[in-house]
Design a protein around this motif. Sequence first.
Motif, PDB file in Angstrom:
ATOM      1  N   ASP A 233       0.530  14.197 -23.258  1.00  0.00           N
ATOM      2  CA  ASP A 233      -0.165  12.997 -22.797  1.00  0.00           C
ATOM      3  C   ASP A 233      -0.610  12.125 -23.960  1.00  0.00           C
ATOM      4  N   TYR A 234      -0.978  12.734 -25.058  1.00  0.00           N
ATOM      5  CA  TYR A 234      -1.632  11.977 -26.122  1.00  0.00           C
ATOM      6  C   TYR A 234      -1.523  12.769 -27.417  1.00  0.00           C
ATOM      7  N   CYS A 235      -0.904  12.196 -28.442  1.00  0.00           N
ATOM      8  CA  CYS A 235      -0.808  12.829 -29.756  1.00  0.00           C
ATOM      9  C   CYS A 235      -1.358  11.861 -30.802  1.00  0.00           C
ATOM     10  N   TYR A 236      -2.179  12.392 -31.702  1.00  0.00           N
ATOM     11  CA  TYR A 236      -2.819  11.560 -32.708  1.00  0.00           C
ATOM     12  C   TYR A 236      -3.056  12.386 -33.965  1.00  0.00           C
ATOM     13  N   THR A 237      -3.496  11.737 -35.024  1.00  0.00           N
ATOM     14  CA  THR A 237      -3.725  12.398 -36.301  1.00  0.00           C
ATOM     15  C   THR A 237      -5.138  12.094 -36.786  1.00  0.00           C
ATOM     16  N   THR A 238      -5.665  13.021 -37.592  1.00  0.00           N
ATOM     17  CA  THR A 238      -6.962  12.839 -38.239  1.00  0.00           C
ATOM     18  C   THR A 238      -6.853  13.334 -39.674  1.00  0.00           C
ATOM     19  N   PRO A 239      -7.728  12.867 -40.576  1.00  0.00           N
ATOM     20  CA  PRO A 239      -7.695  13.351 -41.957  1.00  0.00           C
ATOM     21  C   PRO A 239      -8.314  14.733 -42.110  1.00  0.00           C
ATOM     22  N   SER A 240      -8.963  15.244 -41.064  1.00  0.00           N
ATOM     23  CA  SER A 240      -9.575  16.569 -41.108  1.00  0.00           C
ATOM     24  C   SER A 240      -9.043  17.392 -39.945  1.00  0.00           C
ATOM     25  N   GLY A 241      -9.381  18.693 -39.943  1.00  0.00           N
ATOM     26  CA  GLY A 241      -8.938  19.556 -38.863  1.00  0.00           C
ATOM     27  C   GLY A 241      -9.739  19.411 -37.600  1.00  0.00           C
ATOM     28  N   ASN A 242     -10.744  18.541 -37.586  1.00  0.00           N
ATOM     29  CA  ASN A 242     -11.578  18.329 -36.412  1.00  0.00           C
ATOM     30  C   ASN A 242     -10.899  17.355 -35.451  1.00  0.00           C
ATOM     31  N   PRO A 243     -10.522  17.802 -34.237  1.00  0.00           N
ATOM     32  CA  PRO A 243      -9.858  16.890 -33.296  1.00  0.00           C
ATOM     33  C   PRO A 243     -10.739  15.724 -32.872  1.00  0.00           C
ATOM     34  N   ASN A 244     -12.076  15.880 -33.013  1.00  0.00           N
ATOM     35  CA  ASN A 244     -13.003  14.827 -32.608  1.00  0.00           C
ATOM     36  C   ASN A 244     -13.464  13.968 -33.776  1.00  0.00           C
ATOM     37  N   ASP A 245     -12.714  14.005 -34.870  1.00  0.00           N
ATOM     38  CA  ASP A 245     -13.035  13.170 -36.025  1.00  0.00           C
ATOM     39  C   ASP A 245     -13.036  11.702 -35.598  1.00  0.00           C
ATOM     40  N   GLU A 246     -14.046  10.960 -36.052  1.00  0.00           N
ATOM     41  CA  GLU A 246     -14.146   9.540 -35.673  1.00  0.00           C
ATOM     42  C   GLU A 246     -12.989   8.720 -36.240  1.00  0.00           C
ATOM     43  N   LEU A 247     -12.454   9.142 -37.391  1.00  0.00           N
ATOM     44  CA  LEU A 247     -11.309   8.450 -37.978  1.00  0.00           C
ATOM     45  C   LEU A 247     -10.041   9.111 -37.465  1.00  0.00           C
ATOM     46  N   ARG A 248      -9.239   8.344 -36.748  1.00  0.00           N
ATOM     47  CA  ARG A 248      -8.005   8.886 -36.196  1.00  0.00           C
ATOM     48  C   ARG A 248      -6.948   7.797 -36.134  1.00  0.00           C
ATOM     49  N   TYR A 249      -5.684   8.234 -36.043  1.00  0.00           N
ATOM     50  CA  TYR A 249      -4.580   7.288 -35.896  1.00  0.00           C
ATOM     51  C   TYR A 249      -3.675   7.800 -34.783  1.00  0.00           C
ATOM     52  N   ASP A 250      -3.490   6.973 -33.737  1.00  0.00           N
ATOM     53  CA  ASP A 250      -2.687   7.373 -32.587  1.00  0.00           C
ATOM     54  C   ASP A 250      -1.199   7.305 -32.923  1.00  0.00           C
TER      55      ASP A 250
END
Length: 411
Positions: A233-250
């Motif tokens: 449904d939804y794949c994205y990236t973050t600079p950390s291993g935290n899926p709820n990181d405020e910084l993300r790129y879809d």
Amino acid sequence: MERLCVILLLACKTFIVNAQFNGFNCDASFHSRFPAERDISVYCGVQTITLKINFCPVLFSGYTDTDLALNGRHGDAHCRGFINNNTFPTVVLFSISLSTLEACGNSLVVTTAQGPNAYGNLSLVQIGNIAGYIDTPDPPTVISYLPGLLYKFSCSYPLEYLVNNTQLASSAAAISVKDNNGTFVSTLNLLLYNDSTYVHHLAIPVSGLTLKTRVFAAVKATNLDRRWNVLMDYCYTTPSGNPNDELRYDLFFGCDKDPQTTVLENGKSQMGRFSFEVFRFVKHKNQKMSTVFLHCVTKLCRSDDCPLLLPICGKRKKRNVSERTAVASDNAVMTAGPIVTRSDETPSNNSQLAQLNSPPFKMNSATSALISAIAILAVMSMCFFILSMSLLRGKYTPPTPLSGTHNPAFS
């Protein structure tokens, strides 16, 4: 005399109860009763559903373990349970395989309704519910002094992986009902590969991947009943291993997709596949390497229902910025990484990954300065040679013969 009779009566009653529970781990003071709701436990597993029934009240009610069967299938030995006398109290175990759950009359119903999905916005939400019952046979007579035992159970599988441990239970005199929740998330893995064959797993060099290297990713289900397909449904990236990181790129959400991301397969099998080009997060500008963690929120769908859940691109309303960043805290998200990238190399494709340990020859600064000096010296020498030749030609004047009439004044 009366006191002696009372003592003998109590002794006889105790003897009868103990004889009734003989050989089983039961306590007469706790288990001399009809079944209650606490006498059935339901464990909704990934591959099997396990039912545990307290055998002591069943024995007190006048039945044996062979009298209990799934969904009235008393003539089928495969639909009966088996005694486990190594626990207290003794239990009757039933194991239901999800791949053959209909064999003993269990039912699977998938309901679809509008509701909040894993991202907080309205979507089609699916829940798979598996239900059945365990009962005792009816006697061949017109009347019976034994109570009919009935244990109802169900397992609810939220296919969007919204974890919910709420248990609902109710009971009547000899009827027990137990509902429980399960999850398929433990069978899913997010894996990275180095090419489109999806055979060899991606090996990231110590120095990191060069930017724009294409990486192939897959959400894969293992040991899962074949009736389910994987729908990313939804794949994205973050600079950390935290899926709820405020910084993300879809990378993609429905029809919204990053230009360098390609969705290869989705909702058609037990593997969802896509690829994307490696990038760096700008926040790592002062670092030689950047780390990228990949996350995918995935749901399972029945093969016939998956096409109904896929978005119709071109007609779907795009989410606004606030909707794109809304992810519930209790979501189960697949994560892979870190993907380490380096920014001091020129872009390369996957065919160059195997040559990272033997990089091509690069000209250092000393060699470059030496070659430049030789070139300048050669040009100066050529200019000096041409100038010298020009000067030599200007100094040489050939002799000319005398001509005219003799002047007598000079005689």
